[in-house]
Scaffold this active site. Structure first.
Site, PDB file in Angstrom:
ATOM      1  N   GLU A 109     -13.534   4.741   5.060  1.00  0.00           N
ATOM      2  CA  GLU A 109     -14.840   5.444   4.953  1.00  0.00           C
ATOM      3  C   GLU A 109     -15.656   4.351   5.524  1.00  0.00           C
ATOM      4  O   GLU A 109     -16.605   4.720   6.453  1.00  0.00           O
ATOM      5  CB  GLU A 109     -14.946   6.286   3.699  1.00  0.00           C
ATOM      6  CG  GLU A 109     -13.949   7.220   3.479  1.00  0.00           C
ATOM      7  CD  GLU A 109     -14.459   7.915   2.348  1.00  0.00           C
ATOM      8  OE1 GLU A 109     -14.439   7.369   1.181  1.00  0.00           O
ATOM      9  OE2 GLU A 109     -14.719   9.053   2.342  1.00  0.00           O
ATOM     10  N   GLU A 129      -6.925   8.753  -1.774  1.00  0.00           N
ATOM     11  CA  GLU A 129      -7.444   9.416  -2.620  1.00  0.00           C
ATOM     12  C   GLU A 129      -6.992  10.741  -3.407  1.00  0.00           C
ATOM     13  O   GLU A 129      -6.836  10.886  -4.585  1.00  0.00           O
ATOM     14  CB  GLU A 129      -9.054   9.925  -2.442  1.00  0.00           C
ATOM     15  CG  GLU A 129     -10.038   8.882  -2.049  1.00  0.00           C
ATOM     16  CD  GLU A 129      -9.938   8.288  -0.606  1.00  0.00           C
ATOM     17  OE1 GLU A 129      -9.196   8.601   0.105  1.00  0.00           O
ATOM     18  OE2 GLU A 129     -11.015   7.830  -0.371  1.00  0.00           O
TER      19      GLU A 129
HETATM   20  C1  3H9 Z   1     -12.071   5.828  -3.280  1.00  0.00           C
HETATM   21  O1  3H9 Z   1     -12.033   5.204  -2.454  1.00  0.00           O
HETATM   22  C2  3H9 Z   1     -13.033   7.165  -3.452  1.00  0.00           C
HETATM   23  C3  3H9 Z   1     -13.937   7.183  -2.046  1.00  0.00           C
HETATM   24  O2  3H9 Z   1     -13.463   8.040  -1.296  1.00  0.00           O
HETATM   25  C4  3H9 Z   1     -15.418   7.899  -2.635  1.00  0.00           C
HETATM   26  C5  3H9 Z   1     -16.286   7.275  -3.076  1.00  0.00           C
HETATM   27  C6  3H9 Z   1     -17.616   7.885  -3.330  1.00  0.00           C
HETATM   28  N1  3H9 Z   1     -10.515  -0.119  -7.851  1.00  0.00           N
HETATM   29  O3  3H9 Z   1      -1.842  -2.765  -6.818  1.00  0.00           O
HETATM   30  P1  3H9 Z   1      -2.078  -4.265  -7.117  1.00  0.00           P
HETATM   31  C7  3H9 Z   1      -6.651  -3.625  -9.220  1.00  0.00           C
HETATM   32  S1  3H9 Z   1     -10.864   6.008  -4.231  1.00  0.00           S
HETATM   33  C8  3H9 Z   1     -10.079  -0.898  -8.991  1.00  0.00           C
HETATM   34  O4  3H9 Z   1      -1.549  -4.712  -8.267  1.00  0.00           O
HETATM   35  P2  3H9 Z   1      -1.082  -4.937  -4.754  1.00  0.00           P
HETATM   36  C9  3H9 Z   1      -5.405  -3.150  -9.613  1.00  0.00           C
HETATM   37  O5  3H9 Z   1      -5.424  -2.533 -10.880  1.00  0.00           O
HETATM   38  C10 3H9 Z   1      -9.939   4.619  -4.120  1.00  0.00           C
HETATM   39  N2  3H9 Z   1      -9.241  -1.887  -9.248  1.00  0.00           N
HETATM   40  O6  3H9 Z   1      -2.110  -5.020  -5.735  1.00  0.00           O
HETATM   41  C11 3H9 Z   1      -4.746  -4.559  -9.955  1.00  0.00           C
HETATM   42  O7  3H9 Z   1      -5.382  -5.119 -11.333  1.00  0.00           O
HETATM   43  P3  3H9 Z   1      -4.783  -5.938 -12.281  1.00  0.00           P
HETATM   44  C12 3H9 Z   1      -8.978   4.686  -3.077  1.00  0.00           C
HETATM   45  C13 3H9 Z   1      -8.306  -1.769  -8.053  1.00  0.00           C
HETATM   46  O8  3H9 Z   1      -1.183  -6.016  -3.472  1.00  0.00           O
HETATM   47  C14 3H9 Z   1      -5.402  -5.491  -8.929  1.00  0.00           C
HETATM   48  O9  3H9 Z   1      -6.404  -4.798  -8.416  1.00  0.00           O
HETATM   49  N3  3H9 Z   1      -8.134   3.396  -2.787  1.00  0.00           N
HETATM   50  C15 3H9 Z   1      -8.223  -1.005  -6.950  1.00  0.00           C
HETATM   51  O10 3H9 Z   1       0.132  -4.609  -4.987  1.00  0.00           O
HETATM   52  C16 3H9 Z   1      -4.233  -5.705  -7.893  1.00  0.00           C
HETATM   53  O11 3H9 Z   1      -3.728  -4.457  -7.522  1.00  0.00           O
HETATM   54  C17 3H9 Z   1      -7.011   3.529  -3.447  1.00  0.00           C
HETATM   55  O12 3H9 Z   1      -6.378   4.322  -4.255  1.00  0.00           O
HETATM   56  C18 3H9 Z   1      -9.436  -0.267  -6.840  1.00  0.00           C
HETATM   57  N4  3H9 Z   1      -9.772   0.597  -6.052  1.00  0.00           N
HETATM   58  O13 3H9 Z   1      -1.726  -3.617  -3.806  1.00  0.00           O
HETATM   59  C19 3H9 Z   1      -6.254   1.916  -3.355  1.00  0.00           C
HETATM   60  N5  3H9 Z   1      -7.231  -1.178  -6.574  1.00  0.00           N
HETATM   61  O14 3H9 Z   1      -4.191  -7.230 -11.620  1.00  0.00           O
HETATM   62  C20 3H9 Z   1      -5.638   1.502  -4.553  1.00  0.00           C
HETATM   63  C21 3H9 Z   1      -6.658  -2.206  -6.941  1.00  0.00           C
HETATM   64  O15 3H9 Z   1      -5.643  -6.042 -13.480  1.00  0.00           O
HETATM   65  N6  3H9 Z   1      -4.986   0.256  -4.582  1.00  0.00           N
HETATM   66  N7  3H9 Z   1      -7.296  -2.499  -8.201  1.00  0.00           N
HETATM   67  O16 3H9 Z   1      -3.502  -4.930 -12.897  1.00  0.00           O
HETATM   68  C22 3H9 Z   1      -3.779   0.090  -3.959  1.00  0.00           C
HETATM   69  O17 3H9 Z   1      -3.242   1.062  -3.588  1.00  0.00           O
HETATM   70  C23 3H9 Z   1      -3.419  -1.311  -4.185  1.00  0.00           C
HETATM   71  O18 3H9 Z   1      -4.127  -2.063  -5.224  1.00  0.00           O
HETATM   72  C24 3H9 Z   1      -3.443  -2.163  -2.719  1.00  0.00           C
HETATM   73  C25 3H9 Z   1      -2.909  -3.667  -3.163  1.00  0.00           C
HETATM   74  C26 3H9 Z   1      -2.629  -1.653  -1.649  1.00  0.00           C
HETATM   75  C27 3H9 Z   1      -4.862  -2.323  -2.256  1.00  0.00           C
END
Ligand code: 3H9
Length: 709
Positions: A109, A129
């Site tokens: 975004e 999301e």
């Molecule tokens: C949003 O954006 C809402 C908006 O539209 C509106 C706003 C108003 N936040 O997955 P990994 C942590 S909603 C906090 O193992 P990878 C994860 O818990 C969001 N923490 O790595 C982990 O912690 P730990 C939309 C996060 O390389 C560490 O980072 N976005 C977040 O296998 C490493 O993550 C998503 O849904 C976060 N957003 O994969 C994307 N993301 O080491 C969510 C990750 O303590 N994230 N962490 O266990 C992912 O899909 C994957 O993490 C990503 C990396 C592909 C990025």
């Protein structure tokens, strides 16, 4: 400026380039420090006379992976992301976003609000999301359709899929793809080109061509709404995502953003959002086990799988997919040939479905895979997985042979789904190397792998099990030894309950309907037909031989199986499957059999309605889940939730049985169990953990949190 965002201005012959770098490891989530820093950096750029163009990029392994999910459910500290991205778009000098890694959710975004976007070839973008029970809440549902059209935007936002850079270019999400590996260089190159050209500012919110094209097309809107609703199967967020995108067509941008906000807040306050975010973190927590604190996995370069039946061939293929060479062992040449045919059939299916090409299939079948009728061929393997018939004597006999031929230090695993791994390990001279690896059928597709830790299993063997799960792209869950481990033990309990309900007067078809309406892909009787009713019967026979405890209500099932009606594979089970169809029709003959058993037992039938069915079904599942945690078979409640979601079709958006119990209230589940006690006192005894939590007014999630701290 905040520590999370840095600002610098580079002088170039053609002008000044501001470089705004977001640095918030591990994934540059847009938490408060990033939002605040980004807004201040954009404001500084707007007022910086020495800077003509700006590049926003991420430090480390990725661009912004989205809003900081850990902040959800807490009071939001301003500035909010919508405010930040609106300001970025409003700046009168061009801002370029240089994307590497993943630009997800609030990350994409932010990029959409920039005036231009360049992505590294390896980058992916998406609005996931929906998987968190939300919709993009920082203008994503309004800007994306303006760039790529309504249908493509609905597809991306309701599926949450990650789009590779090349496809993002074709769709019109990014303006250029850079072949290099530095987002900074990619951004600077794009900026220099812009400085040589007309330095035009292009705001996504002002584009209208793509949405004008479908304005007033009510038929298309209805088609989109009904298709999304059908696919959502009770989950709210896809439906609301589609609604928000359609609002981009109906409303001017500023009004559309307001509508997006309303829908976003509605979802933010829903239990589905809470449940799905629980699952997001549980997906990651489940891999954090005590053994990994002290031990590292053993080397894993060559595997052997014993047995070439459905399970053995599925396990073999999942290993081949991960590039792990496998030798399959069968008892004789004929069975080995059948095993090879089973493997090749799955690989051919992959080619047919376009998952990979014929060359890749041939490489897997001919170079990575071999099969042998000589068990001595397991000797080079550092992992041996036994996937033979589910019978203790058969397994023990095989483990004696494995012990003779396997290399010292090899990990020895049994793919048993119920049996005692200690007893299997005990026939070897190296029980410390033995563990259970319970794959789910079809093993090349199902994500769950129960990693069963026996009394003597060494920590590095457990660590190897988890490393294998990761390599196979599966979710490993640590389980202790008991009949059925985590999943099958809980399953057995609610299947038993389902048989009580049928015998007491409820139609098996009504039970399936109630369970499907709750959000499972199928009910217990449909599942029985799919798995084969002969399997349940074999299991019941085993339990009867061991001394069945309590009420036996499966006589009607035994009679159905005795007729050779094993389910889908015989065309008849609980349902009739005509012309090879997988959708069964209810069968009056089954109802007659059930009726006959009831009258023989003198049961006066009393049918339950849908709510009463589900209260009992969930109470039985939750009660046994609580016992599994109480006894330490599962490390934490979240391990049960993950097992039931990935192995048994529990609806993800309800968070797993123990998250569901928290949502309903532990006390309320306990009250239900106590109210059912008179129906069957043996069965309806509450788990001690459930009683304790209710007394302390605590949730199952409080145990997850305690385990983390
Ligand atoms: C949003 O954006 C809402 C908006 O539209 C509106 C706003 C108003 N936040 O997955 P990994 C942590 S909603 C906090 O193992 P990878 C994860 O818990 C969001 N923490 O790595 C982990 O912690 P730990 C939309 C996060 O390389 C560490 O980072 N976005 C977040 O296998 C490493 O993550 C998503 O849904 C976060 N957003 O994969 C994307 N993301 O080491 C969510 C990750 O303590 N994230 N962490 O266990 C992912 O899909 C994957 O993490 C990503 C990396 C592909 C990025």
């Amino acid at each position: 400026m905040s520590d999370a965002v840095a600002y610098e201005c580079l002088k170039d012959d053609a002008g000044g380039i501001a470089v705004i770098t977001i640095d918030n490891p591990p994934v540059n989530a847009a938490g408060h420090a990033v939002r605040d820093g980004l807004l201040k950096a954009a404001q500084r750029f707007a007022g910086d006379d020495t800077a003509d163009v700006a590049v926003i990029l991420g430090a480390g392994r990725t661009f912004i992976a989205g809003a900081d999910i850990r902040e959800f459910g807490k009071p939001m500290q301003p500035p909010g992301l919508p405010e930040v991205v609106d300001f970025i778009e409003s700046v009168d000098k061009p801002i370029i976003c240089a994307i590497h890694g993943t630009a997800l959710g609030g990350g994409l975004e932010t990029a959409l609000a920039c005036h231009y976007r360049v992505a590294l070839n390896s980058a992916r973008v998406g609005l996931p999301e929906v998987h968190l029970g939300l919709l993009p809440g920082a203008g994503g549902t309004q800007r994306l359709p303006r760039l790529i059209g309504v249908e493509a935007a609905v597809d991306m936002i309701t599926s949450g899929r990650h789009v590779p850079a090349r496809e993002a270019l074709e769709l019109g999400i990014v303006d250029a793809v850079d072949a290099g590996d530095s987002p900074r260089e990619a951004g600077l190159t794009f900026a220099r080109d812009l400085l040589q050209g007309n330095r035009h500012v292009r705001r996504t919110s002002t584009l209208s061509e793509k949405i004008d094209a479908v304005r007033g097309d009510t038929a298309l809107f209805e088609e989109i709404r009904s298709a999304v609703k059908k696919k959502a199967k009770g989950q709210l967020s896809p439906v609301m995502c589609a609604e928000a995108v359609l609002a981009a067509v109906d409303l001017p941008f500023t009004e559309g953003v307001k509508r997006e906000r309303e829908l976003f807040m509605e979802l933010m306050n829903s239990p589905q959002r809470d449940a799905l975010i629980h699952v997001f973190f549980a997906d990651r927590e489940v891999a954090k086990i005590p053994e990994l604190k002290t031990a590292s996995p053993r080397a894993l370069n060559q595997a052997a799988v014993i047995g070439g039946g459905t399970m053995g061939s599925g396990i073999t293929v999942s290993m081949l997919f991960a590039g792990l060479p496998v030798t399959m062992i069968e008892r004789d040449e004929e069975s080995a040939a059948r095993g090879r045919a089973n493997v090749e059939k799955i690989l051919d299916e992959g080619v047919k479905r376009g998952k990979f090409d014929q060359d890749h299939r041939n490489r897997l079948a001919n170079e990575l895979y071999s099969c042998s009728a000589d068990i001595a061929s397991i000797s080079p393997a550092d992992l041996v997985v036994e996937a033979a018939f589910e019978d203790m004597a058969v397994k023990q006999d095989l483990f004696r042979q494995i012990d003779q031929h396997a290399e010292s230090g090899a990990v020895l695993a049994s793919n048993t789904s119920y049996l005692n791994v200690n007893e299997i390990a005990s026939v070897t001279g190296r029980p410390q190397d033995v563990l259970g690896l319970h794959f789910f059928s079809p093993a090349h597709i199902m994500k769950l792998l129960e990693i069963v830790v026996a009394d003597k299993t060494q920590p590095d063997v457990v660590a190897t099990g988890f490393a294998l799960a990761k390599r196979l792209k599966k979710i490993g869950v640590r389980a202790g030894v008991c009949d059925g481990f985590i999943g099958n033990r809980i399953l057995e309990r609610y299947l038993t309950l389902a048989s009580f309900m049928v015998e007491d007067g409820t139609s098996p078809y009504d039970i399936d309907k109630a369970v499907v309406n709750f959000g499972f892909p199928m009910g217990p009787n449909q599942m029985g037909d799919l798995a084969g009713l002969d399997i349940g019967m074999a299991n019941r026979k085993r339990k009867k031989a061991e001394g069945w405890k309590g009420r036996y209500a499966a006589d009607y099932m035994d009679r159905i199986s005795d007729l050779g009606r094993y389910g889908q594979k015989t065309g008849r089970g609980f349902y009739i499957y005509e012309d090879g169809s997988r959708i069964g029709k209810p069968d009056p003959e089954v109802l007659e059999i059930i009726e006959k058993v009831r009258s023989e037992k003198g049961i006066v039938p009393k049918a339950l309605d849908e709510t009463s069915i589900m209260k009992r079904y969930m109470a039985a599942m939750i009660n046994e889940s609580a016992r599994v945690v109480e006894e330490g078979i599962a490390l934490r409640p979240l391990d049960v939730d993950i097992t039931m979601i990935y192995g048994y079709g529990f609806p993800r958006w309800r968070g797993g049985p123990l998250k569901y119990a928290d949502t309903i209230g532990v006390q309320s589940i306990l009250d239900d169990i106590r109210s059912f006690e008179s129906e069957n006192p043996d069965f309806w005894q509450p788990a001690k953990l459930l009683v304790d939590l209710a007394e302390r007014n605590e949730t199952f999630d409080s145990l997850n949190k305690k385990a983390k701290s």
